[in-house]
Design a protein around this motif. Structure first.
Motif, PDB file in Angstrom:
ATOM      1  N   LYS A 109       0.008  -4.130   3.622  1.00 10.30           N
ATOM      2  CA  LYS A 109      -1.299  -3.770   4.153  1.00 10.30           C
ATOM      3  C   LYS A 109      -1.533  -4.337   5.541  1.00 10.30           C
ATOM      4  O   LYS A 109      -2.211  -3.717   6.377  1.00 10.30           O
ATOM      5  N   GLU A 162       6.092   2.292   0.231  1.00 13.55           N
ATOM      6  CA  GLU A 162       5.024   1.303   0.320  1.00 13.55           C
ATOM      7  C   GLU A 162       5.196   0.451   1.570  1.00 13.55           C
ATOM      8  O   GLU A 162       6.314   0.134   1.974  1.00 13.55           O
ATOM      9  N   VAL A 174       0.850  -1.191   0.000  1.00 15.79           N
ATOM     10  CA  VAL A 174       0.000   0.000   0.000  1.00 15.79           C
ATOM     11  C   VAL A 174       0.885   1.240   0.000  1.00 15.79           C
ATOM     12  O   VAL A 174       1.820   1.358   0.799  1.00 15.79           O
TER      13      VAL A 174
END
Length: 222
Positions: A219, A216, A123
């Motif tokens: 998640k 990133e 993410v």
């Protein structure tokens, strides 16, 4: 017409309507369509939006990293050599033993290993977009065991000469945590195991049209 006859007549109409609904439901009900909203609306049509999919989409606030105008208050402002590091150029703490080294060249083993973990959903939490090199503002990645730097370079004008490099430095001491290199228009991923503190980038970009550095995080850690 007598009252009994009227009741029988109305009951007969109700029965006929029920049978018509069961046999030919589309003739009496509005059409339900999942066509895109930009299509011309049909008379009597009902358009449905797929809210369930939108509600299930995961989002996370994204911070923006910029280049500073005056970087000389930072503990380190110059890009180190690509192959030779003089004594004292960088230091590694015990927590940083697993960080990504060497800084430039082939993708290290730790990054290559994580690239095989296809079940990880990365993410985006931060992004830097620029055309020139420099020193970035301070930023703090989320407190996670692992996160990823994804670098994307565009070089349409001089693809053979384009060279992009970065180093990631600890904000207080200037210690080098990570680094990467891209020749031409490519993408480079690098795994970092250190978080929970302020950091910044030193970036060198030659004959590069534009580049993006994307922060990133898996998640599962958000």
């Amino acid at each position: 017409m007598r009252k009994d006859d009227l009741i029988i007549f109305i009951a007969g109409l109700v029965v006929v309507l029920i049978i018509s609904l069961l046999v030919h439901p589309t003739n009496l009900l509005p059409e339900i369509s999942l066509l895109p909203m930009d299509n011309k609306e049909k008379p009597g049509s009902l358009f449905l939006t797929e809210f369930a999919e939108a509600e299930n989409r995961f989002t996370y606030p994204i911070f923006t990293i910029q280049l500073v105008d005056n970087p000389f208050g930072y503990p380190r402002v110059h890009m180190p050599g690509a192959s030779v590091f003089p004594d004292g150029t960088f230091r590694l703490s015990e927590e940083e033993k697993n960080s990504v080294f060497p800084l430039f060249g082939k993708t290290p083993y730790s990054t290559a290993q994580y690239e095989t973990y296809t079940w990880i959903e990365w993410v985006t939490v931060g992004i830097l977009e620029q055309r020139r090199g420099g020193v970035s503002t301070l930023f703090s990645p989320p407190q996670t065991p692992v996160w990823r730097i994804r670098s994307e370079v565009t070089a349409d004008r001089y693809p053979a000469e384009a060279l992009f490099r970065y180093v990631l430095c600890e904000g207080e001491t200037g210690e080098i945590i990570d680094g990467g290199e891209i020749k031409g228009a490519k993408t480079f991923n690098s795994i970092v195991f250190l978080s929970g503190r302020e950091m910044y980038f030193i970036i060198s970009a030659h004959y590069v049209d534009s580049y993006r550095i994307i922060i990133e995080v898996p998640k599962e850690y958000l």
